[in-house]
Design an enzyme around this catalytic site. Sequence first.
Site, PDB file in Angstrom:
ATOM      1  CB  SER A   1       2.463   1.104  -5.422  1.00 55.60           C
ATOM      2  OG  SER A   1       1.605   1.405  -6.510  1.00 55.60           O
TER       3      SER A   1
ATOM      4  CE  LYS B   1       6.555   7.314  -6.839  1.00 57.28           C
ATOM      5  NZ  LYS B   1       7.762   7.409  -7.671  1.00 57.28           N
TER       6      LYS B   1
END
Length: 416
Positions: free
Chosen positions: A309, A54
């Site tokens: 992720s 992110k």
Amino acid sequence: MTKRLTAAMISQAAERLRPVVRRTPLEPNQRLSDLLGTEVLLKREDSQICRSYKVRGAFNLIASLTEAEQQRGVVCASAGNHGQGVAFACARLGIDGRVYVPSTTPRQKRERIAALGGDRVQVVVGGGTYDEASTAAHADSDRTGAVYVHPFDDVRTMAGQGTVGLEILAQSQDRPHTVVLPVGGGGLIAGVALWLREHSPATRIIGAEPAGAASMRAALDHGGPVALPEIDSFVDGAAVGRVGESTFPLVKDLVDEIVAVDEGAICTEMLDLYQSDGIIAEPAGALAGAAARELMPYGSAGPVVCVVSGGNNDVSRYGEVLERSLVHIGLRHYFLVTFPQRPGALRHFLDEVLGEGEDIIAFEYVKKNNRDTGPALVGIELERAGDLESLLHRMKASPLTVERIPPGSPLFTFLL
């Protein structure tokens, strides 16, 4: 600013991010390779700065702002990881910011946001879900003029997150046959898919979203983004009730398949990543690996890349992770058993119903003095999933009234 994402934007984002973010490893995983019968590689974004991809999108957007925009400050909504990326960017670039998080965001993530942002960032709890936090953050932006940093539905965010795909191809000896990515709002998969379609068009692209928050599947079925009536927020990094207006068309046009993965399967992959591979993954970080296991019947003609992720997992959640995994793989089951209120009823259950290797892991008995029977919630753990049929047969032959609680039952909300 154009609203259409291009490969050139991803290249520019890569240059902007080069001195800031890590070029995370792309490493073989023997466990998944053996399961799938082909080479599986993990793109380790859990080892990224802030332990999540992110930061790529957040930093790229904030670093792209004009000086006047930077002086107004920024605001965002986040389930945790995006907020850490925003906090890191604010501290690095000297910009004030506010991060709105839902109350379900693990404490570990909230503390990390505050630590990364220092005196530049304020953490605000806004609502019980990501969408409620987003509404609060947008209201803040409208009121104060702070720039809203969207976690997925902005081309600058998508371009930054798309650099994951640029790195995958740069690090691959052979073009990947399949790339599996987690899906929340769609920013990561939109950016990566655009890059792959331009530079490795034959690569199969699969998106994996949690079954309890399958917002991309709902959008594809509906023909556009649509709000889910409710979501399971367990996979907090991907539990989004409505996908992005800008991400949806890219996913629709460029992604081969979107699969929904049961939360229990995600928990099983989380535990395997930790116990077998020494990788601490958050639920969203285990999404791609869990989905890849679902692809086993299809096989693959070449390398499979799974994007891990994020690794921001709160250790206090591992009790629930283990519970969900055991239920999913069929080793833990729950029943409502009605016992007659007379001596020996429980002993009969233990001696005649339970078999060898079958353990009671939960027992809640409610005695009603004015009744001849009393109900009990009984949890049983098996040695092998295949032993369930024998247990159910003994329960049926017993004089006791036994009702199995299926995993999808609302009663499970009191157990997990």
